[in-house]
Design an enzyme around this catalytic site. Structure first.
Site, short mmCIF file in Angstrom:
data_model
loop_
_atom_site.label_atom_id
_atom_site.label_comp_id
_atom_site.label_asym_id
_atom_site.label_seq_id
_atom_site.Cartn_x
_atom_site.Cartn_y
_atom_site.Cartn_z
N SER A 143 4.54 -5.97 2.79
CA SER A 143 3.25 -5.87 3.48
C SER A 143 2.13 -6.46 2.62
CB SER A 143 2.98 -4.41 3.87
OG SER A 143 1.85 -4.31 4.71
N LEU A 144 1.21 -5.65 2.14
CA LEU A 144 0.15 -6.13 1.26
C LEU A 144 0.71 -6.96 0.10
CD1 LEU A 144 -2.72 -6.07 -0.10
CD2 LEU A 144 -1.94 -3.96 -1.18
N ARG A 161 -8.87 -7.67 4.49
CA ARG A 161 -7.74 -7.07 5.21
C ARG A 161 -7.83 -5.55 5.18
NH1 ARG A 161 -2.34 -5.39 4.00
NH2 ARG A 161 -0.72 -6.16 5.44
N GLN A 221 1.47 -10.62 10.54
CA GLN A 221 2.06 -9.51 9.80
C GLN A 221 1.32 -8.20 10.00
OE1 GLN A 221 0.85 -8.01 6.38
NE2 GLN A 221 2.42 -8.86 5.04
N GLN A 255 0.84 -1.19 0.00
CA GLN A 255 0.00 0.00 0.00
C GLN A 255 0.87 1.24 0.00
OE1 GLN A 255 -3.20 -0.25 2.75
NE2 GLN A 255 -3.94 1.83 2.36
N HIS A 268 0.75 -2.16 11.24
CA HIS A 268 1.86 -2.95 11.78
C HIS A 268 2.21 -2.56 13.22
CE1 HIS A 268 2.32 -4.82 7.91
NE2 HIS A 268 2.36 -3.63 7.35
#
Length: 305
Positions: A92-93, A117, A250, A10, A201
């Site tokens: 991440s994503l 998510r 995560q 993202q 996070h």
């Protein structure tokens, strides 16, 4: 030459992303049509219309994932053998796109997961006013100490270890303000508040992590066909149940992106492919190892080069 395949997260989104691929390639067009059908609404309209919809967490996440899959499918049609890649990883994503690329998850399952998510992370951000703070030039030790300063005022944690000098804290606003105020005392020359929906996070996202864990328990995850590098550990993970657990972890755990790429470099992998959107990861790699090569497939025009 086989390249490691890395996918952005993202922040890589932009208005109109993926439309040039859909216009130029039937397989990309079909991928976007499939996404619209799976989600039950016109994702493409949200991505390609003027306005700020593309930046919403619940739109950006499935959008970036779908663009990455569409570009990869185009590259496969043009001869890219992803099963021969020495590794794949995503920031991440982007980890979901990497898992799909590795053969670990079906496109539709991954798409539903990243949509949930995004929704869950947006909801968590609205429950706890929070954000993220970039620490210019900091190392992990300095970041950890500043997170401890912030923690006296609320949730505060190291969120992203992207590259040397590119570390991000995440947490409640008061905690981040305290960390920023103490930065120079810890040798960090400058900080910058990021324009994000919330404290990704960090424990601010615990409700989202719990919702995602429940959804992940119902999805088939297969053993990756190529090395799949985890954000949580910064190294490869092959066991499907471990991958399932780490994808949920995560959401609240720090993204160990620099460690992930250093693992790849330690395996002798010097060349990488970044199937867009954008060229964010190429820029990050230059901070980790300026001699490593990242080819960005950000637009159809870049394919020939």
């Amino acid at each position: 030459m086989q390249r490691g395949i890395i996918y952005p997260g993202q922040g890589a989104q932009f208005e109109g992303m993926g439309r040039d691929w859909a216009d130029a390639f039937d397989v990309a067009k079909a991928t976007f049509a499939e996404a619209d059908e799976v989600l039950g609404f016109a994702l493409t309209e949200k991505l390609w219309a003027s306005g700020d919809d593309v930046n919403r967490t619940d739109i950006a996440q499935p959008g970036i994932y779908t663009v990455g899959v569409a570009i990869t499918r185009v590259l496969r049609e043009r001869g890219l053998d992803t099963q021969a890649a020495p590794m794949t990883a995503g920031l991440s994503l982007g980890e979901y796109t990497a898992l799909w690329c590795s053969g670990g998850i079906e496109f539709a399952d991954g798409l539903r997961l990243v949509r949930l998510r995004g929704e869950a992370m947006q909801d968590a951000a609205e429950q706890i006013p929070s954000g993220m703070l970039s620490l210019m030039g900091a190392d992990e030790d300095q970041a950890t100490k500043l997170a401890a300063v912030g923690s006296a005022h609320g949730i505060c944690a190291v969120a992203n270890l992207n590259a040397p000098g590119q570390i991000i804290l995440s947490g409640e606003h008061a905690a981040l303000e305290a960390a920023a105020a103490a930065a120079k005392d810890h040798g960090v020359r400058r900080t910058r508040a990021l324009v994000v929906a919330g404290g990704f996070h960090s424990e601010c996202m615990r409700p989202a992590a719990d919702r995602l864990a429940a959804a992940l328990s119902e999805v088939e995850i297969r053993r990756p066909e190529i090395p799949f590098v985890s954000n949580v550990t910064g190294g490869p993970t092959a066991d499907p149940e471990t991958i399932r657990t780490q994808l949920a972890q995560q959401v609240c755990a720090p993204v160990r992106w620099e460690q992930s790429l250093r693992w790849a470099l330690s395996q002798g992998i010097r060349s990488f492919l970044e199937p867009g959107p954008g060229e964010v990861l190429a820029g990050i790699m230059r901070k980790i190892d300026e001699e490593a090569d990242v080819a960005s497939a950000a637009t159809p025009q870049k394919l020939e080069s």
